[in-house]
Design an enzyme around this catalytic site. Structure first.
Site, mmCIF file in Angstrom:
data_model
loop_
_atom_site.group_PDB
_atom_site.id
_atom_site.type_symbol
_atom_site.label_atom_id
_atom_site.label_comp_id
_atom_site.label_asym_id
_atom_site.label_seq_id
_atom_site.Cartn_x
_atom_site.Cartn_y
_atom_site.Cartn_z
ATOM 1 N N GLU A 165 3.118 -5.327 0.656
ATOM 2 C CA GLU A 165 2.302 -6.547 0.804
ATOM 3 C C GLU A 165 0.806 -6.267 1.021
ATOM 4 O O GLU A 165 0.185 -6.820 1.930
ATOM 5 C CB GLU A 165 2.853 -7.411 1.945
ATOM 6 N N ASN A 206 5.715 -2.608 -2.964
ATOM 7 C CA ASN A 206 6.602 -3.767 -2.797
ATOM 8 C C ASN A 206 5.799 -4.994 -2.363
ATOM 9 O O ASN A 206 4.939 -4.897 -1.483
ATOM 10 C CB ASN A 206 7.628 -3.405 -1.698
ATOM 11 N N HIS A 242 11.571 -13.666 -2.807
ATOM 12 C CA HIS A 242 11.839 -14.744 -1.848
ATOM 13 C C HIS A 242 11.419 -16.068 -2.494
ATOM 14 O O HIS A 242 10.244 -16.440 -2.446
ATOM 15 C CB HIS A 242 11.033 -14.539 -0.560
ATOM 16 N N GLU A 271 14.244 -8.068 -2.226
ATOM 17 C CA GLU A 271 14.487 -8.917 -1.040
ATOM 18 C C GLU A 271 14.894 -10.324 -1.472
ATOM 19 O O GLU A 271 14.400 -11.320 -0.945
ATOM 20 C CB GLU A 271 13.222 -8.991 -0.167
ATOM 21 N N ASP A 273 16.216 -13.852 -1.931
ATOM 22 C CA ASP A 273 16.912 -14.997 -1.345
ATOM 23 C C ASP A 273 16.226 -16.255 -1.876
ATOM 24 O O ASP A 273 15.105 -16.193 -2.380
ATOM 25 C CB ASP A 273 16.998 -14.960 0.195
#
Ligand code: XIL
Length: 362
Positions: A165, A206, A242, A271, A273
Site C-alpha cells: 500500500e 501488494n 477488497h 486479499e 473479499d
C-alpha cells in the site's frame, strides 16, 4: 442512500444458473467432495486464505475453522502475525511463535505460505512510531527488520508481500514514515534487502484499488517497469481484491492483470473479499458472486497469476464489520461454516477453467 448494483447480469448469474443445470455442464461442474484447492490444483492455481492465528489450532479450539483451513486451501497468509507490530512488540525482542505455528501448519497440510507484510505504514510497533529516530536510524531499523524477518523464515515463504500500500488512489506516492525518512528510493531498497535475505522467495508489491485499470494501477505499473529497468528484484504484483457491491466492478480487470503479466511478472489476488451492507439481499448476493467470479476470471486469464487468496473464508471472523460501518457478509462461508453462493461461484469458475494452461510457476 447507498444503492447496490441494480442489474446483475453477467458472469455470476450465468455461473449460478449453470450450477443449477447440472446435466449440461456435468463434466465442468464441481463434484461432491471437490475442494477449492483440488479444483485449483488441476489448473496449477493455488487457492488460499488469510488465517487468524487467534483461532487456528488447539489454543483457539475452533475445530471447523482449523479443518476447513487445512482442507480447502493450498496456500495460507497470516492475517496479522507476520506484521512488524506483532513480531517485534518490544524493540529487539522478537516473537515468532504464532507465525512459526502457521508455517508448521502449512507444512503439515502441503500448503505454501504468503508472507505478509514487511513494509507498511500500519500495524507498526509503538516503540517505532512513538520513538524519536533520525532518518538514518529509521533506515537502519527498516533494513534490520526486513533482514531479520526474511532470514527467520528463509526457505519457508513462497511469496513475500515486501511492500504494502505505498500509493494513494490518485497514483501519487503515499506519505508514510518510510517515504518521509528514506525518500522514494526506499522502494527499490526494500526489495533488494529482502532478496539478499532469501534469494528464492518471490517478492511482491501488494495494494488495493489496483484491480482494474485506473490511476493507481497505472502508477504501480509504471513503478514496476522502472524497478525492472533498474534490475531491482521484484517478481510480482499482489492485487488485494477488497471489493464492495455499492461500487461498480473495477474497470477491465482482465486487461489490467494481463498488462502486468506481459511484463513477465507473476500476479496474485491476495486479499479477496466482497462486502455489502447487511442484512444482505438476494440481489446483493448475486453481485457478490459476480465480483468473486470476475476477479477469479481475470486471474485465470493471466498465465502468471499464481494464486487466488481470500481474506478470511468465514464471516465469523471477517475484518469487514470492524472496519466498514454497516457492512459485512464478505466471505465465501457464513458464520456457521456453511458454504455461500460465493463459494459455489468460485468453485464453478475453477471447474469451468479445466482446460486453462498450466501456470508457469506453481
Ligand atoms: C487487516 C486485518 O484483517 C485486521 O485483522 C487488522 O486489524 C488490520 O489489518 N490490507 C492489508 C491487510 O494488507 O493486512 C489488512 O488486514 C486489510 C487491508
Amino acid at each position: 442512500m447507498k444503492l447496490g448494483r441494480i442489474a446483475v447480469t453477467g458472469i455470476a448469474a450465468a455461473v449460478l444458473a449453470a450450477s443449477a443445470v447440472s446435466t449440461a455442464l456435468a463434466s465442468a461442474s464441481p463434484r461432491q467432495g471437490d475442494t477449492l484447492r483440488g479444483l485449483g490444483a488441476r489448473i496449477g492455481l493455488r487457492v488460499g486464505t488469510a488465517v487468524n492465528m487467534d483461532v487456528l489450532g488447539s489454543t483457539g479450539v475452533d475445530a471447523p475453522y482449523t479443518a476447513i483451513t487445512g482442507s480447502e486451501f493450498s496456500t495460507v497468509t497470516p492475517e496479522n502475525v507476520m506484521k512488524w507490530q506483532l513480531v517485534e512488540p518490544t524493540q529487539g525482542k522478537y516473537d515468532w511463535a504464532a507465525a512459526d505455528k502457521l508455517v508448521a501448519f502449512a507444512e503439515q497440510h502441503g500448503q505454501r505460505v504468503r508472507g505478509h507484510t514487511l513494509v507498511w505504514h500500519n500495524q507498526l510497533p509503538n516503540w517505532l512510531t512513538g520513538g524519536t529516530f533520525t532518518n538514518d536510524q529509521l533506515r537502519d531499523l527498516l533494513h534490520k527488520h526486513i533482514t531479520d524477518e526474511v532470514t527467520h523464515f528463509r526457505g519457508k515463504i513462497w511469496q513475500w508481500d515486501v511492500l504494502n500500500e505505498a500509493f494513494n488512489d490518485d497514483g501519487t506516492l503515499r506519505d508514510t514514515i518510510w517515504l518521509d525518512a528514506l525518500g522514494p528510493g526506499y522502494i527499490a531498497d526494500v526489495f533488494r534487502w529482502a532478496h539478499a535475505a532469501d534469494p528464492k522467495a518471490l517478492l511482491f508489491y501488494n495494494d488495493y484499488n489496483i484491480e482494474g485499470l485506473g490511476p493507481k494501477s497505472d502508477a504501480v505499473y509504471a513503478m514496476v517497469q522502472q524497478l525492472q529497468a533498474e534490475g531491482v528484484p521484484i517478481d510480482g504484483v499482489g492485487i488485494q481484491g477488497h471489493l464492495d457491491t455499492q461500487y461498480p466492478l473495477p474497470n477491465n480487470m482482465t486487461a489490467n492483470v494481463a498488462r502486468f503479466d506481459a511484463l513477465g511478472l507473476d500476479t496474485a489476488f491476495t486479499e479477496v473479499d466482497v462486502r455489502t451492507f447487511v442484512p444482505v439481499t438476494t440481489q446483493e448476493v448475486l453481485a457478490q458472486s459476480e465480483d468473486y467470479t470476475a476477479m477469479l476470471q481475470a486471474c485465470l486469464a493471466a498465465r502468471g497469476c499464481i494464486s487466488f487468496t481470500v481474506w478470511g473464508f468465514t464471516d465469523k471472523y471477517s475484518w469487514v464489520p470492524g472496519f466498514f460501518t454497516g457492512e459485512g457478509a464478505a466471505c465465501i462461508y457464513d458464520e456457521n461454516y456453511q458454504k455461500k453462493p460465493e463459494y459455489d461461484a468460485v468453485a464453478q469458475t475453477l471447474a469451468l477453467a479445466g482446460g486453462a494452461p498450466i501456470r508457469h510457476r506453481g
